[in-house]
Design a protein around this motif. Structure first.
Motif, PDB file in Angstrom:
ATOM      1  N   SER A  21      34.880  33.081  48.227  1.00  0.00           N
ATOM      2  CA  SER A  21      35.844  34.153  48.463  1.00  0.00           C
ATOM      3  C   SER A  21      35.445  35.443  47.752  1.00  0.00           C
ATOM      4  N   THR A  22      34.261  35.445  47.142  1.00  0.00           N
ATOM      5  CA  THR A  22      33.754  36.622  46.451  1.00  0.00           C
ATOM      6  C   THR A  22      32.852  37.402  47.401  1.00  0.00           C
ATOM      7  N   PRO A  23      33.276  38.585  47.829  1.00  0.00           N
ATOM      8  CA  PRO A  23      32.409  39.359  48.717  1.00  0.00           C
ATOM      9  C   PRO A  23      31.044  39.604  48.084  1.00  0.00           C
ATOM     10  N   ASP A  30      32.311  42.281  39.908  1.00  0.00           N
ATOM     11  CA  ASP A  30      33.750  42.308  40.115  1.00  0.00           C
ATOM     12  C   ASP A  30      34.166  43.783  40.074  1.00  0.00           C
ATOM     13  N   LEU A  31      34.943  44.208  41.029  1.00  0.00           N
ATOM     14  CA  LEU A  31      35.336  45.621  41.095  1.00  0.00           C
ATOM     15  C   LEU A  31      36.174  46.056  39.902  1.00  0.00           C
ATOM     16  N   ASP A  34      33.204  45.489  36.807  1.00  0.00           N
ATOM     17  CA  ASP A  34      31.830  45.914  37.093  1.00  0.00           C
ATOM     18  C   ASP A  34      30.796  44.924  36.556  1.00  0.00           C
ATOM     19  N   ARG A  35      31.234  43.687  36.318  1.00  0.00           N
ATOM     20  CA  ARG A  35      30.333  42.619  35.862  1.00  0.00           C
ATOM     21  C   ARG A  35      30.405  41.476  36.872  1.00  0.00           C
ATOM     22  N   PRO A  36      29.299  40.771  37.066  1.00  0.00           N
ATOM     23  CA  PRO A  36      29.352  39.615  37.972  1.00  0.00           C
ATOM     24  C   PRO A  36      30.355  38.573  37.482  1.00  0.00           C
ATOM     25  N   ARG A  37      30.987  37.888  38.432  1.00  0.00           N
ATOM     26  CA  ARG A  37      31.967  36.850  38.086  1.00  0.00           C
ATOM     27  C   ARG A  37      31.302  35.597  37.533  1.00  0.00           C
ATOM     28  N   PHE A  38      30.045  35.410  37.858  1.00  0.00           N
ATOM     29  CA  PHE A  38      29.290  34.233  37.427  1.00  0.00           C
ATOM     30  C   PHE A  38      27.987  34.671  36.775  1.00  0.00           C
ATOM     31  N   ASP A  39      27.472  33.830  35.879  1.00  0.00           N
ATOM     32  CA  ASP A  39      26.130  34.021  35.343  1.00  0.00           C
ATOM     33  C   ASP A  39      25.194  33.618  36.477  1.00  0.00           C
ATOM     34  N   GLY A  78      30.736  23.735  49.336  1.00  0.00           N
ATOM     35  CA  GLY A  78      31.694  24.473  50.136  1.00  0.00           C
ATOM     36  C   GLY A  78      31.004  25.390  51.115  1.00  0.00           C
ATOM     37  N   ALA A  79      31.732  25.783  52.145  1.00  0.00           N
ATOM     38  CA  ALA A  79      31.196  26.689  53.163  1.00  0.00           C
ATOM     39  C   ALA A  79      32.326  27.554  53.701  1.00  0.00           C
ATOM     40  N   ARG A  80      31.945  28.721  54.157  1.00  0.00           N
ATOM     41  CA  ARG A  80      32.906  29.615  54.801  1.00  0.00           C
ATOM     42  C   ARG A  80      32.519  29.730  56.279  1.00  0.00           C
TER      43      ARG A  80
END
Length: 155
Positions: A21-23, A30-31, A34-39, A78-80
């Motif tokens: 769900s993360t564009p 992350d808007l 301004d840092r990535p949500r994951f390493d 998972g898949a979208r």
């Protein structure tokens, strides 16, 4: 059409699946912060199935068929939809091998890995991919996390 592959650390499969769900995937900032949500590290030339299978074989000294038969090697988390993106797991044995390999072992592995990879992959290009992946694996292991691959088709 190509493939984009971003490797990232997460504590569980469920948390890893939230990247769907993360564009833009796990390397996108992350808007709000301004840092990535994951390493994460972007490795567009390293697919989680064939390329990582070759790497797992090189690092472990086990046959390709054996390492790719591991239930967590490229297991769908998972898949979208049918056209992706997808999240798959990286076998914990490979994470441990990467995390524990020192610089000399990684350099030798990159050279050996080039012998198992597509003809367009050189030892230098694979070393450039292997070093950040190994560093990510070490951080994941230190945190007790697993590694995952977010995969998406590109134009």
């Amino acid at each position: 059409m190509g493939i984009r592959t971003d490797y990232f650390a997460a504590p569980t499969d469920e948390v890893a699946a939230t990247v769907l769900s993360t564009p833009g995937g796990p390397t996108e900032p992350d808007l709000r912060t301004d840092r990535p949500r994951f390493d994460a590290v972007a490795l567009p030339s390293v697919d989680p199935f064939v390329m990582l299978g070759g790497l797992a074989g090189v690092l472990s000294g086990r046959p390709y068929g054996e390492v790719t038969a591991h239930p967590r090697h490229g297991a769908l988390v998972g898949a979208r939809g049918e056209e992706g993106p997808w999240v798959v797991s990286v076998a914990q044995t490979l994470v441990e091998d990467l995390a524990s390999a020192g610089p000399a072992r990684l350099a030798a592995a990159a050279s050996d890995w080039a012998g198992t990879a597509a003809r367009t992959a050189t030892a230098a290009s694979l070393a450039a991919a292997l070093l950040p992946l190994a560093a990510l694996a070490a951080r994941a292991a230190d945190a007790g996390h697993g590694l995952y691959c977010w995969t998406s088709l590109t134009d």
